[in-house]
Design a protein around this motif. Sequence first.
Motif, mmCIF file in Angstrom:
data_model
loop_
_atom_site.group_PDB
_atom_site.id
_atom_site.type_symbol
_atom_site.label_atom_id
_atom_site.label_comp_id
_atom_site.label_asym_id
_atom_site.label_seq_id
_atom_site.Cartn_x
_atom_site.Cartn_y
_atom_site.Cartn_z
ATOM 1 N N MET A 1 -74.251 49.878 -24.504
ATOM 2 C CA MET A 1 -73.086 50.753 -24.626
ATOM 3 C C MET A 1 -72.458 51.037 -23.267
ATOM 4 O O MET A 1 -73.146 51.149 -22.253
ATOM 5 N N LEU A 2 -71.127 51.147 -23.272
ATOM 6 C CA LEU A 2 -70.346 51.573 -22.115
ATOM 7 C C LEU A 2 -69.456 52.728 -22.554
ATOM 8 O O LEU A 2 -69.053 52.800 -23.716
ATOM 9 N N ILE A 3 -69.132 53.615 -21.624
ATOM 10 C CA ILE A 3 -68.188 54.695 -21.904
ATOM 11 C C ILE A 3 -66.976 54.538 -21.002
ATOM 12 O O ILE A 3 -67.097 54.509 -19.786
ATOM 13 N N ASP A 4 -65.838 54.442 -21.582
ATOM 14 C CA ASP A 4 -64.529 54.141 -21.020
ATOM 15 C C ASP A 4 -64.522 53.556 -19.602
ATOM 16 O O ASP A 4 -64.560 52.341 -19.450
ATOM 17 N N TYR A 5 -64.458 54.353 -18.538
ATOM 18 C CA TYR A 5 -64.268 53.810 -17.192
ATOM 19 C C TYR A 5 -65.378 52.850 -16.776
ATOM 20 O O TYR A 5 -65.180 52.011 -15.887
ATOM 21 N N ASP A 6 -66.535 52.931 -17.422
ATOM 22 C CA ASP A 6 -67.618 51.993 -17.121
ATOM 23 C C ASP A 6 -67.164 50.543 -17.241
ATOM 24 O O ASP A 6 -67.641 49.669 -16.498
ATOM 25 N N LYS A 7 -66.273 50.268 -18.208
ATOM 26 C CA LYS A 7 -65.923 48.859 -18.436
ATOM 27 C C LYS A 7 -64.955 48.312 -17.392
ATOM 28 O O LYS A 7 -64.711 47.106 -17.354
ATOM 29 N N THR A 8 -64.441 49.182 -16.527
ATOM 30 C CA THR A 8 -63.615 48.712 -15.417
ATOM 31 C C THR A 8 -64.441 47.899 -14.421
ATOM 32 O O THR A 8 -63.915 47.048 -13.709
ATOM 33 N N PHE A 9 -65.738 48.138 -14.406
ATOM 34 C CA PHE A 9 -66.626 47.520 -13.429
ATOM 35 C C PHE A 9 -67.418 46.392 -14.089
ATOM 36 O O PHE A 9 -68.254 46.642 -14.967
ATOM 37 N N ASP B 1 -61.408 44.778 -22.004
ATOM 38 C CA ASP B 1 -62.165 44.425 -23.205
ATOM 39 C C ASP B 1 -62.359 42.911 -23.302
ATOM 40 O O ASP B 1 -63.468 42.419 -23.552
ATOM 41 N N CYS B 2 -61.265 42.184 -23.115
ATOM 42 C CA CYS B 2 -61.333 40.724 -23.276
ATOM 43 C C CYS B 2 -62.103 40.068 -22.139
ATOM 44 O O CYS B 2 -62.876 39.125 -22.361
ATOM 45 N N ALA B 3 -61.910 40.570 -20.914
ATOM 46 C CA ALA B 3 -62.602 39.988 -19.764
ATOM 47 C C ALA B 3 -64.105 40.205 -19.849
ATOM 48 O O ALA B 3 -64.894 39.281 -19.605
ATOM 49 N N ARG B 4 -64.533 41.423 -20.217
ATOM 50 C CA ARG B 4 -65.963 41.696 -20.286
ATOM 51 C C ARG B 4 -66.622 40.839 -21.359
ATOM 52 O O ARG B 4 -67.765 40.390 -21.189
ATOM 53 N N ALA B 5 -65.934 40.599 -22.473
ATOM 54 C CA ALA B 5 -66.494 39.739 -23.516
ATOM 55 C C ALA B 5 -66.592 38.297 -23.026
ATOM 56 O O ALA B 5 -67.632 37.637 -23.192
ATOM 57 N N PHE C 1 -53.760 59.587 -25.610
ATOM 58 C CA PHE C 1 -54.709 58.480 -25.729
ATOM 59 C C PHE C 1 -54.089 57.270 -26.421
ATOM 60 O O PHE C 1 -53.195 57.399 -27.260
ATOM 61 N N LEU C 2 -54.605 56.089 -26.073
ATOM 62 C CA LEU C 2 -53.934 54.824 -26.390
ATOM 63 C C LEU C 2 -54.286 54.211 -27.741
ATOM 64 O O LEU C 2 -53.574 53.336 -28.217
ATOM 65 N N GLY C 3 -55.428 54.589 -28.337
ATOM 66 C CA GLY C 3 -55.858 53.843 -29.523
ATOM 67 C C GLY C 3 -56.346 52.463 -29.102
ATOM 68 O O GLY C 3 -57.227 52.332 -28.253
ATOM 69 N N GLN C 4 -55.785 51.414 -29.731
ATOM 70 C CA GLN C 4 -56.097 50.031 -29.373
ATOM 71 C C GLN C 4 -57.566 49.658 -29.590
ATOM 72 O O GLN C 4 -58.154 48.880 -28.830
ATOM 73 N N ALA C 5 -58.172 50.214 -30.634
ATOM 74 C CA ALA C 5 -59.530 49.797 -30.990
ATOM 75 C C ALA C 5 -59.518 48.329 -31.379
ATOM 76 O O ALA C 5 -58.544 47.841 -31.967
ATOM 77 N N LYS C 6 -60.607 47.624 -31.069
ATOM 78 C CA LYS C 6 -60.589 46.180 -31.338
ATOM 79 C C LYS C 6 -62.005 45.614 -31.370
ATOM 80 O O LYS C 6 -62.954 46.203 -30.840
ATOM 81 N N VAL C 7 -62.121 44.441 -31.977
ATOM 82 C CA VAL C 7 -63.329 43.619 -31.913
ATOM 83 C C VAL C 7 -62.950 42.351 -31.163
ATOM 84 O O VAL C 7 -61.977 41.674 -31.531
ATOM 85 N N VAL C 8 -63.698 42.050 -30.111
ATOM 86 C CA VAL C 8 -63.415 40.877 -29.271
ATOM 87 C C VAL C 8 -64.584 39.909 -29.373
ATOM 88 O O VAL C 8 -65.745 40.302 -29.283
#
Length: 282
Positions: free
Chosen positions: A143-151, A196-200, A221-228
């Motif tokens: 699991m990641l929480i929002d800003y975590d996925k920037t890294f 999202d796409c880069a981390r996948a 907030f942006l929404g934009q939930a997705k499955v990648v």
Amino acid sequence: MTTVTLGALAAHFGRDVERGVSKAVGIVEAAARDGVQLLVFPDASIGGYIGDLRAPDPDELPPALDPDGPELAAVAAAAGDMTVCIGYTEAAGDVRYNTAVCLSGDGILGTHRKVHQPAGESLAYAAGDSFHAFDSPVGRIGMLIDYDKTFPESARTLALDGARIIAALSAWPASVTDRAARLPADRQSRLFDLYDCARAAENQVFVVSSNLTGVTGSLRFLGQAKVVGPGGDILSTTRSKGGLAKADVDVDAEIARARRVLNHLAELRPDTYHADESIGKG
């Protein structure tokens, strides 16, 4: 072939804990009827998120909850055989964490405390200090929480720990400094999808990415939930609206296909990943 149904939620959750728990239970029950096996809620679904990234109001912080309290227990009871990831503010003695838990009817399967803190978030929460994957009924998850996925290191650490699915729970707002008139044109909207796409694709894993919608304080907030998918392709998305993005996937088969010729984790060269101190010196 073993197919599982992955679901990522975009929805609004506010300060009212009782209402948030009731809403979450209703969503879990509806998703179960829809055959969802992994349901990822946004960050801060129970109790809401802070209302200002730059200067959180200490009198308006989300309520901190006991991880062994009735709120998570109610969600776990509703989950039954389903695997559910959900975010809340965790009380750990006098310390507060922005926390995600993964649970089922058997209880808590895994916990993650947000590590990377943007802007003034450190005024509201303490920081976590680790990334770990864990086993679940739908396979090994991190699991990641929002800003975590920037890294990139965050998701990479989970993938190296065997995660096949990364649940990315977010309370990700539009830009606070350069907000666009329309959410799809906002700079943060573009970055949210990009990460999202880069981390996948980097790790050749599935990313199930949720997010809040609506407004809390000064944040929209942006929404934009997705499955990648493991190739970085978006399989399902809510765009900027609320709703549930669902995809039926064979996790092992799709990851094996993605890694058949180019296996990023197997081809890593960690011995070369260090800065040369001579670079930039005249």
